[in-house]
Scaffold this motif. Structure first.
Motif, short mmCIF file in Angstrom:
data_model
loop_
_atom_site.label_atom_id
_atom_site.label_comp_id
_atom_site.label_asym_id
_atom_site.label_seq_id
_atom_site.Cartn_x
_atom_site.Cartn_y
_atom_site.Cartn_z
N PRO A 35 9.22 34.88 31.67
CA PRO A 35 9.25 33.47 32.05
C PRO A 35 7.91 32.77 31.82
CG PRO A 35 10.15 34.87 33.77
CD PRO A 35 9.49 35.77 32.79
N ALA A 36 7.99 31.47 31.60
CA ALA A 36 6.79 30.66 31.40
C ALA A 36 6.19 30.26 32.75
CB ALA A 36 7.15 29.42 30.59
N GLU A 37 4.95 29.80 32.71
CA GLU A 37 4.23 29.24 33.87
C GLU A 37 4.17 30.22 35.05
OE1 GLU A 37 6.26 25.61 34.67
OE2 GLU A 37 5.29 24.54 33.02
N GLN A 38 4.00 31.49 34.77
CA GLN A 38 3.96 32.48 35.85
C GLN A 38 2.78 32.31 36.80
OE1 GLN A 38 5.14 36.62 35.02
NE2 GLN A 38 5.63 35.99 32.92
N PRO A 39 1.57 31.94 36.32
CA PRO A 39 0.46 31.75 37.28
C PRO A 39 0.77 30.67 38.32
CG PRO A 39 -0.39 31.98 35.06
CD PRO A 39 1.10 31.86 34.93
N VAL A 52 13.09 27.64 47.99
CA VAL A 52 13.09 28.90 48.76
C VAL A 52 12.04 28.80 49.87
CG1 VAL A 52 12.61 31.38 48.65
CG2 VAL A 52 13.92 30.28 46.81
N HIS A 53 10.86 28.29 49.53
CA HIS A 53 9.79 28.12 50.51
C HIS A 53 10.23 27.17 51.62
CE1 HIS A 53 6.00 26.58 52.19
NE2 HIS A 53 5.47 27.75 51.81
N ARG A 54 10.90 26.08 51.24
CA ARG A 54 11.32 25.10 52.24
C ARG A 54 12.33 25.70 53.21
NH1 ARG A 54 15.20 22.28 53.75
NH2 ARG A 54 16.60 23.12 52.16
N LEU A 79 4.71 31.83 45.14
CA LEU A 79 5.16 33.12 45.68
C LEU A 79 4.19 33.63 46.75
CD1 LEU A 79 6.40 34.98 42.46
CD2 LEU A 79 7.78 33.91 44.23
N GLN A 80 2.92 33.37 46.58
CA GLN A 80 1.95 33.79 47.60
C GLN A 80 2.18 33.04 48.91
OE1 GLN A 80 -1.68 33.04 45.46
NE2 GLN A 80 -1.75 35.11 44.54
N GLU A 140 9.94 26.33 39.15
CA GLU A 140 8.99 26.09 40.23
C GLU A 140 9.63 25.26 41.34
OE1 GLU A 140 4.45 24.34 40.90
OE2 GLU A 140 5.31 24.46 38.88
N GLU A 141 10.49 24.34 40.94
CA GLU A 141 11.19 23.50 41.93
C GLU A 141 12.07 24.34 42.83
OE1 GLU A 141 14.52 19.90 41.97
OE2 GLU A 141 13.53 20.47 40.09
#
Length: 827
Positions: A529-533, A130-132, A539-540, A124-125
């Motif tokens: 992979p874990a924690e997909q939600p 990528v978002h940043r 990703l949204q 997630e980090e």
């Protein structure tokens, strides 16, 4: 020993007088042995050569029980255009999967699935990173598009290069499975496509391997292949086909090598004895003894392995050596005027005693080799040891009886058979004994200086015929697929253990860095992979940013990258059930339960023994939370255990063999000094062999290392025969050297022919045994015929100078001389 010799002579005389009874007994036993041996079959599977107590064997058996086959039957189609090849794969895959021995078929790559979902494998980090970067680039683009914005300094645009993140996750299973483009295992340049069929039983079961490959070939034969193009053709490779091809090659090698060895021995015996009957007299006891031996093998083992399959030729050569000595002595005594029975008794009393000593010593050597836990060595040692004793028994029973029948039928050996010309080499050694001894010592010291360059070849690939068509095609398939078809499988008991093992293996991989032997690790848990939600929410946000990216201002490569990011960011979360069937089925056990298997794909060549040992240490070193061992199964682990065992046992077997031979000869010959003298040629020839090996480009390997203890046991008898004859009072050196040297030469040559049969083997490992053994026999022959007799003469001369009175007391008649005032016996 004297009582044993007299008993041998008495038994031989008895069989000479009653030949029919002895021959009938031998015939009945031979027929029984032949009847039992008819069911023997070859098992060339390396896994079966390790003890069942070994970790790798236990793990492999558990893997077979839970998972089934580890390898594949690879169907390769080639010689058509790409579209026709894809059509062939689509048509054949369901038909292959319908075969009774096939669990599933992998016809398409899973790459597209994992490429579209690649962002879920990031933490997630890293997703926020990528978002940043995207947000920073958008802000910069907006500033550049604003006509009122005036930058105070010239700034480079924020990079959209994500190669650092790609490198970070490059070793992940999802990333590795998606590295190759295309939906098929297709090589357009080579016009080749591959389908991978997974059987439900291990390739170690050769009966099943033959059945399943025959079913696949039958299916292919039933297809109309012309519809895919005029030049289209199909072939099979993979673990199952390679095992069958190797088995077929070894079986062919055994037949050809044994036939050629027998022919060579027959021709040599004709040359040696100049009599067809004499050849029959020597060969018949060997044939009878081999029938007895292989009858016992069938009773005890029920099969032969990679090495014991060739023991017929090897034991035949070693057994003929006894026959050459025994019949040669018999013929010599007949030439001196002895009757057939008297000559038989005398030959078996003295030469028979030496033959018994050498056979027992050789058998003891083989039995020491039989203490190895490596089944190939153990069975070789046990069968060869029993065979040596059985062959002597066959000679004692059969040869005197045949001589008795021949004499009753009026056979008289021809003069050429009973006389031995005086050897010019004997005269030369007598005159130049000091020079020959010194030159021999110099040559030996020169060879010893090279012995340190001998190395052990850890390359398993060099011990297999890599030019077999299935092996060549398999390398092409591996290159096309992009990773090994034969991973190591770590067995786990729960999803939690599975995930923990993946994390520990990744940690080991990172810890070792470039030295790691692991390419990538895959399991069901690592592919989902874990924690997909939570990741989907990031990703949204990324998707919304990507919609605002001004593509017209991007370079072509950056535009492709943004398109890929849009596709990946829009992918929904997925579960195990969403995985492509070809991927999911690889982690499903035979009972249908998913999970419990961690696939470790090696980054090293699995024929490289040193690399395989490092791979085994790296995987087993991952450990488990409760301290229990890592259960890792695969051929790589078996190979690692074989190498570890051979390198650990080799010094012990070599030391044990040497000590056992010395003690046996000390006990049977009655003195330590004469035992050491008899062993001297063997020790010296082995030292010379070690020096010659690097000069001739020969290396030790896990198969031919057994040649060293074999040479110790099989070459020591030449020293026994020569020293026994020369130590008798009043012996003329040249006469004894001529007669015994001829027999020694014949015995070593026939022994070399037995091992020389392996020269004809296409299997490189067996070929290396033949090469090393024959080099050992050649060095021993030179030492026995040149260096050792010269040394004995020098020692005898020095002894006579120190004890001149012994010279007179030991001879009932005046000494004979060579014409130069030199003694002609070796006291």
């Amino acid at each position: 020993m004297g009582r044993v010799e007299r008993a041998l002579g008495a038994a031989a005389a008895h069989h000479h007088r009653r030949p029919v009874v002895a021959l009938l007994l031998a015939l009945v036993l031979a027929m029984g042995g032949g009847f039992l041996a008819r069911g023997l079959h070859l098992n060339a599977n390396l896994v079966d050569l390790l003890p069942s107590s070994f970790e790798s064997v236990q793990d492999l058996r558990e893997l077979e029980r839970r998972f089934g086959a580890l390898g594949w039957v690879a169907v390769v189609g080639e010689g058509a255009d790409p579209e026709a090849l894809k059509r062939f794969a689509d048509d054949l895959a369901p038909k292959l999967e319908a075969l009774p021995g096939i669990r599933f078929v992998e016809a398409q790559r899973p790459g597209a699935f994992f490429r579209d979902r690649a962002l879920y494998f990031l933490s997630e980090e890293d997703l926020r990173e990528v978002h940043r970067r995207l947000e920073a680039r958008l802000q910069w683009e907006q500033q550049q598009a604003n006509p009122l914005y005036v930058p105070l300094v010239e700034e480079e645009p924020p990079s959209l290069d994500f190669s650092d993140l790609e490198r970070k996750y490059a070793g992940g299973a999802g990333q590795r499975l998606s590295t190759r483009e295309g939906d098929y295992y297709l090589d357009e340049r080579q016009r080749r496509i591959v389908l991978l069929a997974k059987p439900d039983t291990t390739s170690a079961d050769l009966g099943f391997s033959r059945k399943v490959t025959d079913e696949v070939r039958g299916l292919l034969a039933a297809q109309d292949l012309s519809q895919y193009g005029p030049g289209f053709q199909v072939d099979l490779t993979g673990t199952f086909q390679k095992k069958l091809d190797q088995q077929k090659q070894i079986a062919r090698d055994i037949g050809v090598a044994s036939a050629v060895a027998t022919s060579l021995m027959l021709l040599y015996l004709l040359f040696h004895f100049r009599s067809a009957l004499a050849v029959g007299l020597v060969l018949t006891p060997v044939g009878v003894g081999l029938a007895w031996t292989y009858g016992l093998v069938a009773l005890v083992f029920g099969e032969v392995n990679l090495l014991t399959g060739f023991l017929g030729a090897i034991l035949g050569g070693l057994g003929l050596e006894h026959g050459i000595h025994l019949l040669g002595r018999y013929l010599h005594l007949r030439g001196e005027g002895h009757t057939s029975e008297a000559a038989t008794r005398a030959a078996f009393t003295h030469t028979g005693g030496a033959a018994l000593v050498s056979a027992l010593v050789a058998a003891l050597t083989f039995f020491v080799l039989g203490t190895s836990r490596f089944r190939a060595f153990r069975e070789f040692g046990v069968i060869a040891g029993v065979g040596m004793v059985v062959l002597i028994a066959a000679y004692v029973l059969v040869l005197p009886a045949m001589l008795g029948l021949a004499s009753r039928w009026g056979w008289t050996p021809r003069r050429a058979s009973v006389t031995t010309a005086r050897s010019p080499m004997g005269h030369l050694l007598l005159r130049r004994r000091r020079v020959v001894t010194v030159l021999s010592a110099v040559v030996l010291l020169g060879l010893l200086s090279q012995a340190g360059r001998v190395r052990f070849d850890f390359d398993f690939g060099s011990l297999e015929d890599q030019d077999l068509p299935s092996f060549v095609l398999d390398r092409e398939v591996n290159r096309l697929i992009g990773y090994s078809q034969t991973p190591v499988v770590v067995l786990t008991g729960s999803p939690q253990e599975e995930q923990a093992m993946v994390e520990r293996l990744h940690a080991r991989q990172r810890e070792r860095g470039e030295d790691s032997t692991i390419d990538f690790v895959a399991s069901l848990s690592s592919l989902v992979p874990a924690e997909q939600p939570r990741k989907q929410r990031v990703l949204q946000d990324i998707s919304r940013l990507l919609e605002r990216v001004p593509e017209e201002r991007l370079e072509p490569r950056q535009r492709e990258q943004v398109d890929a990011l849009r596709r990946q960011a829009a992918s929904p979360p997925f579960t195990r059930d969403d995985l492509p069937p070809s991927v999911r089925q690889q982690f499903v056990g035979r009972q249908g339960a998913p999970g419990g298997f961690v696939m470790v794909y090696p980054s090293v060549d699995q024929s490289d023994g040193m690399a395989v040992r490092a791979l085994a240490r790296e995987i087993r070193g991952a450990g488990t939370p409760d301290g229990t061992r890592v259960s890792a199964a695969g051929e790589s682990m078996v190979m690692a255990d074989i190498l570890d065992m051979v390198t650990r046992e080799a010094p012990l077997i070599l030391g044990g063999t040497t000590l056992a031979v010395l003690l046996a000869m000390w006990l049977t010959l009655g003195g330590l000094r004469i035992a050491l003298l008899c062993m001297a040629p063997t020790v010296v020839s082995l030292a010379a062999l070690l020096g010659l090996m690097p000069l001739l480009g020969l290396d030790f390997n896990y198969l031919n290392i057994l040649v060293i203890p074999v040479l110790i046991g099989t070459t020591v008898d030449a020293g026994v025969h020569l020293l026994t004859r020369l130590s008798s009072p009043g012996q003329d050196f040249v006469s004894v050297y001529s007669e015994t040297g001829k027999a020694i030469c014949g015995g070593l040559l026939t022994s070399a022919m037995g091992f020389g049969a392996l020269f004809l083997a296409d299997h490189p490992g067996l070929n290396s045994i033949g090469a090393l053994a024959n080099l050992g026999f050649a060095t021993n022959l030179l030492i026995m015929l040149v260096a050792f007799p010269a040394l004995l003469l020098v020692l005898s001369e020095r002894r006579l100078k120190r004890h001149p009175a012994r010279k007179e007391s030991r001879k009932p008649e005046p000494p004979r001389h060579s014409g130069r005032g030199e003694p002609t016996h070796a006291s």
